[in-house]
Design an enzyme around this catalytic site. Structure first.
Site, mmCIF file in Angstrom:
data_model
loop_
_atom_site.group_PDB
_atom_site.id
_atom_site.type_symbol
_atom_site.label_atom_id
_atom_site.label_comp_id
_atom_site.label_asym_id
_atom_site.label_seq_id
_atom_site.Cartn_x
_atom_site.Cartn_y
_atom_site.Cartn_z
ATOM 1 N N HIS A 1 -3.448 2.710 7.566
ATOM 2 C CA HIS A 1 -4.205 2.816 7.335
ATOM 3 C C HIS A 1 -4.711 4.651 7.350
ATOM 4 C CE1 HIS A 1 -5.569 -1.670 6.935
ATOM 5 N NE2 HIS A 1 -4.631 -1.742 5.485
ATOM 6 N N GLU B 1 -7.564 5.107 8.421
ATOM 7 C CA GLU B 1 -7.862 5.966 10.443
ATOM 8 C C GLU B 1 -6.874 6.014 11.083
ATOM 9 O OE1 GLU B 1 -10.490 2.161 8.737
ATOM 10 O OE2 GLU B 1 -8.139 3.187 8.212
ATOM 11 N N CYS C 1 -10.900 -2.116 9.954
ATOM 12 C CA CYS C 1 -9.867 -3.975 10.290
ATOM 13 C C CYS C 1 -9.193 -4.153 11.877
ATOM 14 C CB CYS C 1 -8.511 -3.846 9.258
ATOM 15 S SG CYS C 1 -7.306 -2.535 10.191
ATOM 16 N N CYS D 1 -7.101 -1.546 12.775
ATOM 17 C CA CYS D 1 -7.970 -0.578 13.242
ATOM 18 C C CYS D 1 -8.980 0.207 14.376
ATOM 19 C CB CYS D 1 -8.028 0.642 11.642
ATOM 20 S SG CYS D 1 -7.627 0.516 10.777
ATOM 21 N N ALA E 1 -10.208 1.101 -29.417
ATOM 22 C CA ALA E 1 -9.825 2.596 -30.600
ATOM 23 C C ALA E 1 -10.466 2.313 -31.205
ATOM 24 C CB ALA E 1 -8.658 3.147 -30.423
ATOM 25 N N THR F 1 -1.409 -7.678 -31.377
ATOM 26 C CA THR F 1 -1.510 -6.638 -31.684
ATOM 27 C C THR F 1 0.778 -6.238 -31.217
ATOM 28 O OG1 THR F 1 -3.404 -6.310 -30.740
ATOM 29 C CG2 THR F 1 -1.991 -4.448 -30.002
ATOM 30 N N ASP G 1 1.945 -3.597 -33.933
ATOM 31 C CA ASP G 1 2.081 -2.187 -33.681
ATOM 32 C C ASP G 1 3.925 -2.005 -33.077
ATOM 33 O OD1 ASP G 1 0.328 -1.664 -34.056
ATOM 34 O OD2 ASP G 1 -1.381 -1.239 -32.391
ATOM 35 N N GLU H 1 -5.929 -4.058 -24.233
ATOM 36 C CA GLU H 1 -5.821 -2.908 -25.312
ATOM 37 C C GLU H 1 -6.048 -2.896 -26.570
ATOM 38 O OE1 GLU H 1 -3.450 1.301 -25.057
ATOM 39 O OE2 GLU H 1 -3.631 0.881 -23.168
ATOM 40 N N GLY I 1 -5.365 -7.116 -29.201
ATOM 41 C CA GLY I 1 -6.492 -7.177 -30.246
ATOM 42 C C GLY I 1 -7.276 -7.429 -29.952
#
Length: 370
Positions: free
Chosen positions: A53, A55, A78, A87, A156, A198, A202, A296, A298
């Site tokens: 971490h 810290e 934490c 930490c 898009a 899709t 594609d 992304e 369809g």
């Protein structure tokens, strides 16, 4: 680094900027800045989930100078031992005089680190730039509180709202600059998902090629396991993880063949429309450590996410072109709202130009319906 007329807000802003770096998923983004007499002694961000971490990193770099210093942390430290050292114990042992916290841990241990620091006699100031600190860990917060990934929906479309011409051609709706931006978005998500329509139409790779960064896990919502074995996704499954989400009734034979090719098959219940129940599928992904997911396409899959209010951000790329009324319909297929006032929208839209295309993005707000 010395900052004139420093304030808590100044140093926390520096920590928040630092915290945007790294790929710590499934851990949250976080950062620490150690300051003494207006001078930054050290700063660090959480680079990877397996790394220490921030810290602990700044305390190690500062050494004895940490005694009496002020530690700025974007996320509550934490206080219980897990994979590494807690930490809070390190902060106390280093003799830090004061800790400034951006936001508390949203999980079950919320407040424990702050209270442990105060019990040890350390002055703690909370909620400095709290909104920005909370936004930095929003994906992780969603996963630990709801058991769901944080979802970015990417669209898009043409100026008249079409995703393909009347012949079905969709490569490419947008220009190269927009595609590079999409690849950059992929590189900062744990996984990227498409629907089977899709994937078949594609034959995408869903990798990062036009931008620096690593490729995410590829996910296909494939109710009946129809993804062709010769597809680019299956052919590359040994090199880049591929997860297929199918129904409980999908063919075991198809599952065995796809698994042998390197894919991971996860079964989820069907919705009333006969598709994969999206929320159930998301929970399966979250259980596998997927914190951030970009969808992304369809159109049906995008519609399912919006109808279920499961998308958190929208990233829309608008091309200055017209495909006409016989072009493929819009990027989202769903019932939709009854009035414009009830439509989901980007609450704080940011507009950019990507070459000739417009790019608008931001968090999605879902107005309550009567």
């Amino acid at each position: 680094m010395t900052i004139s007329a420093p304030t808590d807000e100044t140093f926390m802003a520096l920590a928040l900027l630092e915290g945007q770096s790294g790929r710590p998923s499934p851990s949250p983004h976080s950062a620490a800045v150690l300051v003494k007499d207006g001078q930054v002694l050290a700063k660090a961000h959480h680079t990877r989930a397996t790394e220490e971490h921030p810290e602990l990193v700044v305390l190690a770099r500062a050494g004895e100078l940490a005694k009496g210093a002020t530690l700025y942390v974007t996320l509550e430290p934490c206080h219980r031992a897990g994979k590494g050292n807690p930490c809070v114990a390190a902060i106390v042992a280093a003799g830090v005089g004061r800790v400034v916290v951006g936001t508390r841990d949203p999980g079950p241990e919320r407040g424990g680190g702050v209270e442990a620091l105060r019990k040890a006699g350390i002055d703690v100031t909370e909620n400095v730039h709290q909104a920005a600190a909370a936004a930095l860990i929003a994906p992780w917060t969603k996963q630990v509180t709801l058991g769901l990934p944080y979802v970015s929906l990417k669209l898009a479309l043409s100026l008249d709202g079409r995703i393909a011409t009347r012949s079905g051609m969709s490569k490419w709706v947008t220009g190269p600059e927009a595609r590079a931006k999409v690849h950059a978005l992929r590189s900062v998500h744990d996984a990227v998902a498409v629907g089977i329509g899709t994937a078949v139409a594609d034959d995408p790779r869903l990798t990062v090629r036009d931008s620096p960064g690593t490729s995410p896990v590829r996910v296909v919502f494939d109710t009946n396991l129809r993804l062709p074995h010769g597809s680019l996704l299956v052919q590359s499954a040994q090199e880049i993880p591929l997860v297929l989400l199918c129904s409980n009734e999908a063919s075991p034979k198809a599952e065995a063949a796809l698994t042998a090719a390197g894919a991971v098959v996860l079964r989820a219940p069907e919705s009333t429309e006969g598709r994969i129940d999206v929320e159930s599928a998301l929970r399966l992904l979250a259980e596998r450590g997927i914190v951030t997911l970009m969808v992304e396409g369809g159109a049906e899959l995008a519609g399912s996410f919006l109808a279920g209010r499961l998308a958190d951000e929208l990233h829309a790329f608008l091309a200055p072109t017209l495909f006409g009324p016989r072009g493929r319909p819009g990027a989202v297929d769903w019932k939709g709202p009854e009035t414009p006032q009830h439509a989901p929208r980007i609450s704080t839209p940011a507009w950019e130009c990507c070459g000739d295309d417009a790019y608008v993005h931001g968090p999605i707000a879902y107005p309550d319906e009567d």
